[in-house]
Write an enzyme that holds these catalytic residues in place. Structure first.
Site, PDB file in Angstrom:
ATOM      1  N   HIS A 415       0.860  -1.190   0.000  1.00 36.04           N
ATOM      2  CA  HIS A 415       0.000   0.000   0.000  1.00 36.04           C
ATOM      3  C   HIS A 415       0.892   1.235   0.000  1.00 36.04           C
ATOM      4  CE1 HIS A 415      -3.771   2.198   0.971  1.00 36.04           C
ATOM      5  NE2 HIS A 415      -2.956   3.015   1.602  1.00 36.04           N
ATOM      6  N   ASP A 466      -1.941 -10.189   0.819  1.00 38.83           N
ATOM      7  CA  ASP A 466      -1.183  -9.241  -0.004  1.00 38.83           C
ATOM      8  C   ASP A 466      -2.128  -8.539  -0.975  1.00 38.83           C
ATOM      9  OD1 ASP A 466       0.801  -7.809  -1.241  1.00 38.83           O
ATOM     10  OD2 ASP A 466       1.570  -9.487  -2.427  1.00 38.83           O
ATOM     11  N   GLU A 475       0.713  -1.703   4.532  1.00 34.64           N
ATOM     12  CA  GLU A 475       1.382  -0.415   4.395  1.00 34.64           C
ATOM     13  C   GLU A 475       2.733  -0.457   5.096  1.00 34.64           C
ATOM     14  OE1 GLU A 475       0.197   4.291   4.322  1.00 34.64           O
ATOM     15  OE2 GLU A 475      -0.965   2.958   5.610  1.00 34.64           O
TER      16      GLU A 475
END
Length: 494
Positions: A415, A466, A475
């Site tokens: 992310h 994922d 993230e």
């Protein structure tokens, strides 16, 4: 025929003993990658030495709305905002890594890159501070960009068209937490550059120390949580208090100067009890580790608040080692320290840093960690920290490295805006706020591999999804990677 069989058997033994075949962890390679990550997080005008080539210059007018230069520094994670509190903690931890683990960084030929990482952040923090000698004229810029508008867009930092307003704390709108953390960062960096023996290192260290002292006085004399002065920060990085940052800053300033006023502040500054965790917001473990070192060195007495700080650190570490009351985390079935659902790995890497640091301090003093009736030698603390690093780097039930770019399998949909979109060098046409949504929603891997990033990590049962939309697990952040730099350097040295 027997001779051929023997030769084949010997060849098989040799093959199985090689690192690739045995699954050995290459800590030096991981260390190199972790430092490379910080170049991917850079804001501002990139230097000629920039190694992450898919990034470009960005946010070159930051601070213009206040007539100050706020270019540079680091984006905190997968967005394009510069948040001062986690950035300052990142610089403190990077500095501590260099101060404690210089030998490992030198052995891996990464000391120069580590110093670059510290300086990129420290330079920004100095620019963000408008000096007033600790008094009413002091101000510190603690955020650039608006989190709400930024999070509504999926665009490269090079293309940003969201508001880039700068937010400050001052005497009437205080932020003693972030001011003290910035003081800690600059004091720690001053120690690093005082010892760096680099050209101009001494002068730079003196500049950093001057700013650190002024910011500490500002924080001490103008108390108040920064998110009350900068309400937009409360959504993303709310502060849990300021006493830990003040204590942490006082400890670093005492190490940097030896001045008695900082020693007195530590003596009277509280001890935080037994901390449940060590993160960008909760620094008691860091302060306790520094004070415990000074006690073990005989520079502070093992009594009063100094002794309490050392004792509370040891109880926290016993909890981490699973010889306590369990309040600082449990182990997952696969052996990962589990503390919290969101970005658990920041708790893991910071805990591992505290373990190896205190282990070295104990070893130098000829001591051990006493956990009730169990005595743990320093090597056992390092071994546990190593197990956590090994888990991150692939020795886990998923057989995936949670450090991007390390090993054969690692998260491909981190992310991260810049990593998921095409490089501006390959696709120079602007990708606007909503134009990047297609890249966000695709099931394909990110366009760029953000080498060295560590994702938030798996859940309490070692499961990981994922997916780019899974920001809780997927993230990455500077304050997750910064602590592991020191741990990896320690493992390289050993």
């Amino acid at each position: 025929m027997a001779r051929i069989v023997l030769l084949l058997a010997l060849a098989l033994v040799v093959f199985m003993a090689t690192p690739a075949a045995s699954g050995a962890i290459d800590y030096a390679a991981a260390l190199s990658k972790s430092l490379l990550y910080f170049e991917a997080q850079r804001s501002g005008r990139l230097p000629a030495t920039q190694r992450v080539q898919w990034r470009g210059h960005s946010a070159l007018k930051d601070g213009a709305d206040h007539g100050v230069d706020l270019t540079g520094g680091y984006y905190d994670s997968g967005d394009n905002v510069k948040f001062g509190l986690p950035m300052a903690f990142t610089v403190t931890m990077l500095s501590w890594a260099v101060a404690e683990q210089r030998a490992g960084l030198e052995r891996a030929a990464e000391l120069g890159h580590a110093l670059d990482a510290v300086r990129w952040g420290a330079d920004y923090l100095v620019r963000a501070h408008v000096a007033g000698n600790g008094g009413d004229g002091e101000k510190l810029f603690v955020q650039v960009g608006d989190g709400d508008s930024d999070h509504k867009c999926w665009e490269r930092p090079e293309d940003m068209d969201t508001p880039r307003g700068a937010y400050e704390v001052n005497a009437t709108h205080p932020g003693s937490d972030v001011a003290a953390e910035t003081a800690a960062a600059l004091a720690a960096a001053s120690v690093v550059f005082r010892d760096a023996h680099a050209a101009g290192g001494g002068n730079y260290a003196a500049t950093l120390l001057t700013h650190a002292k002024q910011l500490f006085e500002f924080a001490k004399n103008h108390r108040g949580l920064y998110h009350n002065s900068v309400p937009s920060a409360k959504i993303f990085y709310p502060s849990g208090g300021d006493q830990d940052e003040l204590l942490w800053a006082a400890a670093w300033l005492y190490i940097a100067t030896g001045e008695k006023n900082y020693e007195r502040f530590i003596a009277d500054g509280g001890n935080g009890g037994v901390p449940p965790l060590f993160t960008w917001d909760y620094k008691y473990v860091g302060a306790q580790t520094l004070v415990a070192k000074l006690v073990l060195q005989g520079k502070l007495p093992d009594s009063g608040n100094y002794g309490a700080l050392k004792s509370n650190l040891e109880k926290y570490l016993c909890n981490i080692m699973q010889h306590g009351d369990g309040s600082s985390g449990k182990l997952s079935p696969g052996g990962m320290l589990w503390v919290q659902p969101w970005d658990n790995q920041q708790c893991v890497t910071a805990a591992a840093f505290a373990l190896v640091a205190h282990a070295d301090h104990l070893a130098t003093a000829g001591g051990s960690l006493q956990c009730g009736g169990v005595k743990l030698p320093p090597a056992q603390l390092v071994s546990f920290a190593r197990s956590q690093v090994d888990y991150i780097l692939g020795k886990n039930p998923q057989k995936i490295s949670y450090m991007v770019g390390y090993g054969d399998r690692y998260p491909e949909q981190v992310h991260h805006r810049g990593a998921s979109l095409p490089s501006i060098k390959a696709s120079p046409a602007k990708i606007g706020c909503s134009d990047g949504s297609g890249y966000f929603h695709t099931a394909k891997p990110n366009e760029n591999v953000i080498v060295g990033a560590i994702v938030g990590g798996p859940d309490a049962n070692d499961r990981y999804n994922d997916s780019r939309g899974n920001y809780v697990q997927g993230e990455t952040s500077t304050y997750t990677v910064a602590p592991i730099v020191g741990v990896l350097a320690r493992l390289v040295h050993s």
